[in-house]
Each structure stands twice: as structure tokens, then as C-alpha cells.
Design an enzyme around this catalytic site. Structure first.
Site, short mmCIF file in Angstrom:
data_model
loop_
_atom_site.label_atom_id
_atom_site.label_comp_id
_atom_site.label_asym_id
_atom_site.label_seq_id
_atom_site.Cartn_x
_atom_site.Cartn_y
_atom_site.Cartn_z
N LYS A 81 -8.27 16.52 -7.33
CA LYS A 81 -8.97 17.76 -6.62
C LYS A 81 -10.23 17.95 -7.08
CE LYS A 81 -8.54 22.88 -6.67
NZ LYS A 81 -9.39 22.93 -8.04
N ASN A 82 -10.42 18.16 -8.48
CA ASN A 82 -11.75 18.65 -9.01
C ASN A 82 -12.82 17.16 -8.63
OD1 ASN A 82 -10.84 21.25 -9.28
ND2 ASN A 82 -10.71 20.96 -11.41
N CYS A 106 -10.45 30.81 -7.54
CA CYS A 106 -9.28 31.54 -8.15
C CYS A 106 -10.09 32.76 -8.96
CB CYS A 106 -8.67 30.54 -9.17
SG CYS A 106 -7.50 29.48 -8.40
N ARG A 115 -16.99 35.09 -13.10
CA ARG A 115 -17.21 33.67 -13.18
C ARG A 115 -18.80 33.61 -12.89
NH1 ARG A 115 -12.58 30.21 -10.33
NH2 ARG A 115 -13.58 28.67 -11.26
N ASP A 135 -6.77 24.56 -16.88
CA ASP A 135 -5.70 24.49 -15.70
C ASP A 135 -4.55 24.05 -16.16
OD1 ASP A 135 -8.30 25.30 -14.62
OD2 ASP A 135 -8.70 23.40 -13.68
N ARG A 142 -3.85 24.88 -1.97
CA ARG A 142 -5.19 24.38 -1.99
C ARG A 142 -5.30 23.27 -3.21
NH1 ARG A 142 -7.81 28.48 -5.39
NH2 ARG A 142 -9.59 26.54 -5.52
C1 UD1 Z 1 -14.09 24.28 -13.18
C2 UD1 Z 1 -12.71 23.84 -12.58
C3 UD1 Z 1 -11.89 24.95 -12.98
C4 UD1 Z 1 -11.28 24.77 -14.54
C5 UD1 Z 1 -12.77 24.97 -15.21
C6 UD1 Z 1 -12.91 25.11 -16.67
C7 UD1 Z 1 -13.61 22.79 -10.58
C8 UD1 Z 1 -13.67 22.99 -8.76
N1 UD1 Z 1 -12.96 23.59 -11.14
O1 UD1 Z 1 -14.46 25.46 -12.81
O2 UD1 Z 1 -10.36 24.42 -12.15
O3 UD1 Z 1 -10.67 26.15 -14.76
O4 UD1 Z 1 -13.64 24.14 -14.75
O5 UD1 Z 1 -12.26 23.50 -17.02
O6 UD1 Z 1 -13.77 21.77 -10.91
N2 UD1 Z 1 -19.62 29.75 -17.59
C9 UD1 Z 1 -20.96 30.63 -17.72
N3 UD1 Z 1 -21.94 30.53 -17.20
C10 UD1 Z 1 -22.05 29.42 -16.09
C11 UD1 Z 1 -20.87 28.74 -15.61
C12 UD1 Z 1 -19.80 28.92 -16.50
O7 UD1 Z 1 -20.91 31.52 -18.69
O8 UD1 Z 1 -23.03 29.47 -15.27
C13 UD1 Z 1 -18.53 30.18 -18.27
C14 UD1 Z 1 -17.40 30.44 -17.47
O9 UD1 Z 1 -17.29 31.79 -17.44
C15 UD1 Z 1 -15.97 29.95 -18.17
C16 UD1 Z 1 -16.46 28.58 -18.82
O10 UD1 Z 1 -18.10 28.78 -18.76
O11 UD1 Z 1 -15.88 30.82 -19.23
C17 UD1 Z 1 -16.16 27.40 -18.03
O12 UD1 Z 1 -16.46 27.69 -16.81
P1 UD1 Z 1 -16.98 26.31 -15.97
O13 UD1 Z 1 -16.66 25.12 -16.74
O14 UD1 Z 1 -18.42 26.34 -15.30
O15 UD1 Z 1 -15.93 26.43 -14.80
P2 UD1 Z 1 -15.88 26.10 -13.13
O16 UD1 Z 1 -16.76 24.85 -12.91
O17 UD1 Z 1 -15.93 27.23 -12.25
#
Ligand code: UD1
Length: 442
Positions: A37-38, A132, A137, A320, A412
Site C-alpha cells: 500500500k505505502n 488515520c 500529524r 503500523d 483502505r
Molecule cells: C507513513 C505511513 C504510515 C506510518 C508512518 C510511520 C504512508 C502513506 N503512511 O506516514 O502508515 O505510520 O509513515 O512509519 O506511507 N513528523 C513531523 N513533521 C513532519 C512529518 C512527520 O514531526 O513534517 C513526525 C510525525 O508526527 C511522526 C513521525 O514524524 O511522529 C513520523 O511521521 P511520518 O514518517 O512522516 O509518517 P507519514 O509519512 O505520515
């Protein structure tokens, strides 16, 4: 020339769709994992970086993919799905660089259109995303990366607007490891003038898959899978044919299912290397795990042992998989501790497991699980995608029948989960209550 075909599968879900699961059936045989998926959610947007027809194989048939194809169609791309696992995307002509709220709200990864559209058109407007709910986020690291590349980012009336006359390579050190920021900035940087270096980049398998996909389009990306990624910008990318990797989290979910239900299951279409952190914990809980080239077998003992788990970015234990391993450990002998270090609000589903008899107390980022000898079926609600998977695992172990509501979260991310589970012996049905039963059901 391709024609857009309205996908023939079900797209709308109502709150009245449920899974009805009778626990305790012996599970056995083999279950096949779908495409990741990701990886798909990053690679499908990236297809617009090249003009022309790109074919992507091993696409999972899940509602998040349907949302993305709707987004691409709304931008003027032509999307065809000749079979369940293949997407053909013709992005020769795009007529818009704006992803409206109605589409973006359906999934978190809609914000990958920012990086992809900036790379293609030097501008993009994407509504703040849904997805989710694990608490806050933020997207500050995405913005930091874009700005370093010379892209101006503004947020206005719920839209993220990004624009640049000239994307310039840059040296970017992410403050936190973010999958999303790494993906987004990588997609913008492939078309930048000069070299971009991303430090403290995410190392997940789908980051490597995206880099391989972009390289197959003519990009020059090195180091994906390590925490330093080096990107030499190129002027033009060309369409490609690509097959995405198997889903690490779907595979891990079925590993946890085998362990929790005391079964012996073979999980096919996996890359065992991607599963190492999960395999390690499933073994620590007392299971025998055998790795083959493209499959893995999990054989569970009579009773699982307590185990401590802490989620971390890859190659650590994936967040996850946290709900699924918690469901599994709720039946292990002794006290297990699960620590969530990626997302703040990822234990909401624990209340649902407790309704089934699990003995779990949550204190901030830590869940203390006192193993019980059985769970009992109950009406429960999937609070998000992986929480839903955890409830399915619990329901398949429980005495009696469990009704899971809000299954649109599960659909999803898990292709054909009912069919796949039935094939290994699970008693699971998807039911839809007629409208006149809605008031009785509430
Ligand atoms: C992706 C995955 C999600 C998974 C997550 C962590 C997809 C579509 N989704 O989500 O399933 O749970 O990786 O493995 O691939 N953060 C910041 N600032 C930012 C971005 C992130 O502080 O600009 C923090 C977030 O709050 C969180 C951590 O970084 O604590 C990880 O987030 P991130 O790796 O960005 O998750 P996603 O890409 O949203």
C-alpha cells in the site's frame, strides 16, 4: 490513447457494513500478500513526473488506491485498470495542479501530489490531507524540504500551495525521520537543477521502491535505504513499466494472526528481509519462523510468551504493526510492554480490545499488557486501519462472535481480506444491514 474506465468495484461504504467473525476456527494453509500500500501511494503520484504512459504492476486493490486514481483523473490523467493488480496511467496531458478537499480528505497520502505536481508543473495546490487519526500529524518537514529547494509554500483556507520558478538542489537535514517528507521532497528534487542531499531520511522499503521507480524513469537517486539520499536532478523523466514490492505490513499482520491463533500459516509473496524486525518479535513470543525465498512460515506454540516491543522508524519495529502485535500479546503468558515512539495517539483501539476481555493499561506512550487466557467476542469499532486489523486478529482468537464496525478503515489497506481469510479457514463474513435496520442497530 487510453480511456478512463470507472472501476467496477465497490467504492462507497456505509457505517452499516460490518465484519461478523466467529472465533476459534483452526487456521491453516497459505495466504498471499498483495502489493505494498505505502509504496503504491507514493509511486502512483510519481507517475505524473513523466509525460506519457506508465504501467504499474502488483497494485493492491484497496480503496486508498481508488482515491488516488480519482485524484489523477481529476487532474486530467487517463487511468486504466486492465486487471485487478495493474494500473496504466497516461499523464501526457494534465489540465490542473489542484487537488480539492473532497478528494484529499479521503487519505493522508494525497499530499504526495504536492511533490509530484511541483516536479511536473512547478506548482501545486493540495487540500490539507485526511487519513488515520493518530493525533497531531505535522507537515513542517515537508515544508522545510520544499523551501530549501526554492519552492515557496503558503497555506491558505485549508489548501497547501507550492510554487517555484526554478527548483534548485540543496542540502537538507530533516529534524525528524519522516516517510512522508522524504517521499515528497524526493519527488520534487528529481527535477531540480543540481544535486540534493537528504540527511536523516526515512529508510523504509517503500522509500527504496519509490527511488527504484524514479530511477527506472531516468532519475539519478543513490543511497535510498540509508539515511543519506543523494539526488542528481534531471531535466526530463520518461514513462516506465514497474512492479511494486509486496506489502510488509500486510505480511506482518498475517504473521501476528498465525501466532495469536495458535496456527501454522505460510505467507506467500513476501520479502523476508523486510520482515526481520517483525520476525524477531514473533520468534521472541515463542513461534517457529522459517524463511524461504519469497514466503515465510509461522508455526505457533501452545501458548505465546510475553515480549516487549518498541516501535521505531525502519529498520526498527514498524508502528503500523503495533496494534496487531498488541492484540497478539494480549493472549501471551505474562506481562508484555509495548512502547509507541512514532505516533502520540496510537492506542485508541485498546478500549475496543478491552471490550473483548483484554487486560491492557495505557500510560502515555506505553501499553502494559497482562496476558489473558482467552478473549470473548463483542461488538467493536475499527478506529483506524491497523487498529481494525488488530480487532480481526482478536476476533479470530475469541470465544463467540465479534461484530466489527467502521470497516471502511480496514478496506483502505487490506486487499480482499475476507476472501483471503476464508481460504485459510476463518469464519468471517461481510454483512450489510438494510436501511430499515439502521435505526434498530443504533
Ligand atoms: C507513513 C505511513 C504510515 C506510518 C508512518 C510511520 C504512508 C502513506 N503512511 O506516514 O502508515 O505510520 O509513515 O512509519 O506511507 N513528523 C513531523 N513533521 C513532519 C512529518 C512527520 O514531526 O513534517 C513526525 C510525525 O508526527 C511522526 C513521525 O514524524 O511522529 C513520523 O511521521 P511520518 O514518517 O512522516 O509518517 P507519514 O509519512 O505520515
Amino acid at each position: 490513447m487510453l480511456f478512463y474506465i470507472q472501476p467496477p468495484y465497490e467504492r462507497k461504504f456505509t457505517l452499516l457494513e460490518k465484519y461478523l467473525i466467529k472465533g476459534g476456527m483452526p487456521l491453516k494453509g497459505a495466504i498471499t500478500v498483495s502489493g505494498a500500500k505505502n509504496a503504491a501511494l507514493a509511486i502512483i503520484p510519481a507517475a505524473v513526473l513523466a509525460k506519457g504512459v506508465t504501467t504499474i504492476e502488483n497494485i493492491p486493490d484497496i480503496s486508498d488506491v481508488n482515491t488516488l486514481t480519482d485524484i489523477l483523473s481529476s487532474l486530467g490523467a487517463r487511468v486504466e485498470r486492465p486487471n485487478r493488480s495493474t494500473l496504466i496511467i497516461d499523464s501526457e496531458e494534465l489540465c490542473s495542479c489542484t487537488v480539492p478537499y473532497e478528494l484529499a480528505k479521503r487519505m493522508r497520502a494525497s499530499y504526495y501530489m504536492l511533490g509530484a505536481l511541483i516536479g511536473r508543473c512547478q506548482k501545486a495546490s493540495v487540500s490539507m490531507p485526511g487519513g488515520c487519526d493518530f493525533g497531531v500529524r505535522p507537515i513542517d518537514q515537508h515544508i522545510k524540504g520544499f523551501e530549501a529547494l526554492g519552492i515557496k509554500v503558503t497555506i491558505d483556507k485549508g489548501m497547501i500551495n507550492a510554487e517555484s520558478d526554478r527548483i534548485l538542489g540543496s542540502h537538507i537535514h530533516f529534524d525528524v525521520v519522516s516517510v512522508g517528507a522524504t517521499v515528497n521532497v524526493m519527488m520534487a528534487a528529481v527535477k531540480a537543477r543540481g544535486i540534493t542531499i537528504l540527511e536523516n531520511a526515512a529508510k523504509e522499503p517503500h522509500i527504496v521502491d519509490l527511488a527504484n521507480f524514479l530511477n527506472s524513469m531516468g532519475a539519478d537517486i543513490r543511497g535510498a535505504g540509508t539515511d543519506v539520499i543523494k539526488i542528481h536532478g534531471v531535466d526530463i523523466l520518461h514513462p516506465t513499466d514497474y512492479s511494486i514490492i509486496p506489502d510488509q505490513i500486510e505480511a506482518g499482520t498475517y504473521m501476528a494472526l498465525a501466532a495469536a491463533t495458535g496456527s501454522s500459516l505460510t505467507i506467500k509473496n513476501v520479502i523476508p528481509k523486510h520482515l526481520e524486525s517483525i520476525t524477531d518479535k514473533i520468534r521472541a513470543a515463542g513461534c517457529e519462523v522459517t524463511e524461504f525465498d519469497e514466503s515465510i512460515r509461522v508455526k505457533s506454540p501452545q501458548r505465546l510468551k510475553k515480549t516487549n516491543v518498541k516501535t521505531l522508524p525502519h529498520p526498527g519495529f514498524p508502528t503500523d504493526m503495533q496494534p496487531q502485535i498488541t492484540a497478539m500479546l494480549s493472549l501471551a503468558e505474562g506481562t508484555s510492554i509495548v512502547t509507541e515512539s512514532v505516533w502520540e495517539g496510537r492506542f485508541k483501539y485498546v478500549d475496543e480490545l478491552k471490550r473483548m476481555g483484554a487486560n491492557i493499561s495505557v500510560d502515555g506512550k506505553m501499553a502494559v499488557i497482562e496476558g489473558v487466557d482467552h478473549l470473548t467476542g463483542a461488538p467493536v469499532k475499527a478506529t483506524d486501519l491497523r487498529a481494525g486489523a488488530a480487532l480481526i486478529i482478536a476476533a479470530l482468537c475469541a470465544h463467540g462472535t465479534t461484530e466489527i464496525e467502521e470497516i471502511h478503515h480496514i478496506e483502505r489497506g487490506y486487499e480482499g481480506i475476507v476472501t483471503k481469510l476464508k481460504k485459510i479457514g476463518a469464519d468471517i463474513q461481510k454483512i450489510q444491514l438494510p436501511d430499515d435496520m439502521q435505526s434498530k442497530a443504533q
